[in-house]
Write a protein that holds these residues in place. Structure first.
Motif, PDB file in Angstrom:
ATOM      1  N   PHE A 178       0.855  -1.187   0.000  1.00  0.00           N
ATOM      2  CA  PHE A 178       0.000   0.000   0.000  1.00  0.00           C
ATOM      3  C   PHE A 178       0.893   1.240   0.000  1.00  0.00           C
ATOM      4  O   PHE A 178       1.779   1.374   0.848  1.00  0.00           O
ATOM      5  N   ILE A 179       0.635   2.124  -0.953  1.00  0.00           N
ATOM      6  CA  ILE A 179       1.435   3.328  -1.135  1.00  0.00           C
ATOM      7  C   ILE A 179       0.773   4.492  -0.399  1.00  0.00           C
ATOM      8  O   ILE A 179      -0.383   4.818  -0.665  1.00  0.00           O
ATOM      9  N   HIS A 180       1.505   5.100   0.515  1.00  0.00           N
ATOM     10  CA  HIS A 180       1.012   6.243   1.285  1.00  0.00           C
ATOM     11  C   HIS A 180       1.914   7.437   0.970  1.00  0.00           C
ATOM     12  O   HIS A 180       3.129   7.351   1.135  1.00  0.00           O
ATOM     13  N   GLU A 181       1.293   8.542   0.549  1.00  0.00           N
ATOM     14  CA  GLU A 181       2.059   9.713   0.138  1.00  0.00           C
ATOM     15  C   GLU A 181       1.714  10.936   0.973  1.00  0.00           C
ATOM     16  O   GLU A 181       0.617  11.033   1.522  1.00  0.00           O
ATOM     17  N   THR A 182       2.633  11.871   0.990  1.00  0.00           N
ATOM     18  CA  THR A 182       2.349  13.162   1.613  1.00  0.00           C
ATOM     19  C   THR A 182       1.375  13.913   0.709  1.00  0.00           C
ATOM     20  O   THR A 182       1.296  13.635  -0.493  1.00  0.00           O
ATOM     21  N   PRO A 183       0.632  14.847   1.261  1.00  0.00           N
ATOM     22  CA  PRO A 183      -0.245  15.662   0.410  1.00  0.00           C
ATOM     23  C   PRO A 183       0.530  16.362  -0.717  1.00  0.00           C
ATOM     24  O   PRO A 183       0.029  16.466  -1.843  1.00  0.00           O
ATOM     25  N   ALA A 184       1.751  16.813  -0.439  1.00  0.00           N
ATOM     26  CA  ALA A 184       2.552  17.486  -1.471  1.00  0.00           C
ATOM     27  C   ALA A 184       2.885  16.530  -2.618  1.00  0.00           C
ATOM     28  O   ALA A 184       2.796  16.896  -3.794  1.00  0.00           O
ATOM     29  N   ALA A 227       9.004  -3.211  -0.760  1.00  0.00           N
ATOM     30  CA  ALA A 227       8.230  -2.021  -0.394  1.00  0.00           C
ATOM     31  C   ALA A 227       9.149  -0.871   0.009  1.00  0.00           C
ATOM     32  O   ALA A 227       8.864   0.291  -0.282  1.00  0.00           O
ATOM     33  N   ALA A 228      10.250  -1.194   0.653  1.00  0.00           N
ATOM     34  CA  ALA A 228      11.179  -0.161   1.113  1.00  0.00           C
ATOM     35  C   ALA A 228      11.825   0.595  -0.037  1.00  0.00           C
ATOM     36  O   ALA A 228      12.363   1.690   0.169  1.00  0.00           O
ATOM     37  N   ARG A 263      10.846   8.842   0.032  1.00  0.00           N
ATOM     38  CA  ARG A 263      10.592  10.260   0.297  1.00  0.00           C
ATOM     39  C   ARG A 263       9.997  10.364   1.702  1.00  0.00           C
ATOM     40  O   ARG A 263      10.417   9.641   2.592  1.00  0.00           O
ATOM     41  N   CYS A 264       9.015  11.170   1.896  1.00  0.00           N
ATOM     42  CA  CYS A 264       8.446  11.373   3.233  1.00  0.00           C
ATOM     43  C   CYS A 264       7.191  10.557   3.480  1.00  0.00           C
ATOM     44  O   CYS A 264       6.552  10.715   4.518  1.00  0.00           O
ATOM     45  N   GLY A 265       6.818   9.679   2.545  1.00  0.00           N
ATOM     46  CA  GLY A 265       5.637   8.840   2.719  1.00  0.00           C
ATOM     47  C   GLY A 265       6.022   7.487   3.270  1.00  0.00           C
ATOM     48  O   GLY A 265       7.003   7.349   4.011  1.00  0.00           O
ATOM     49  N   SER A 266       5.258   6.477   2.867  1.00  0.00           N
ATOM     50  CA  SER A 266       5.572   5.121   3.311  1.00  0.00           C
ATOM     51  C   SER A 266       4.996   4.119   2.313  1.00  0.00           C
ATOM     52  O   SER A 266       4.239   4.472   1.416  1.00  0.00           O
TER      53      SER A 266
END
Length: 123
Positions: free
Chosen positions: A25-31, A99-100, A107-110
């Motif tokens: 699962f890809i989680h990103e910053t709003p930016a 995943a890593a 970047r700043c997500g996960s």
């Protein structure tokens, strides 16, 4: 070698565990999520990074599917679920290692991993 002896020899060999299915699962910053709709150089670089990573996953034979998702509201951690990749890996550790390397994880997500539940098909 007799058939019985060959069967006994094969039974004594350690067998590797079969590969299993996992979802990253890809989680990103709003930016970063906003870059999806940026027509400029930053948006193009965003998509090029994901295209390259996806191509590497596919070339390795690990990727079996996935899709970008329509971004929703940020979760409690401030990150937005942006998509997922379905992969085959030999172990949870191998899946986590893949995943890593996801652009969001670098970047700043996960990028989090969940194993698929192996169930009997319903008829």
């Amino acid at each position: 070698m007799t058939r019985l002896a060959l069967a006994a020899l094969l039974a004594a060999l350690p067998l590797a565990a079969p590969a299993a299915d996992f979802t990253i699962f890809i989680h990103e910053t709003p930016a970063d999520s906003a870059l999806r709709s940026d027509p400029g150089a930053a948006g193009q670089a965003y998509w090029a990074t994901w295209a390259a990573w996806s191509a590497d996953l596919a070339a390795s034979g690990a990727m079996t599917g996935g899709a970008p998702l329509v971004p929703g509201a940020p979760g409690p951690d401030g990150l937005i679920l942006g998509g997922y990749f379905v992969i085959r890996a030999d172990s949870p550790a191998d899946a986590a290692a893949l995943a890593a390397t996801a652009p969001s994880a670098l970047r700043c997500g996960s990028a989090t991993v969940a194993a698929h539940l192996d169930i009997m098909p319903m008829s």
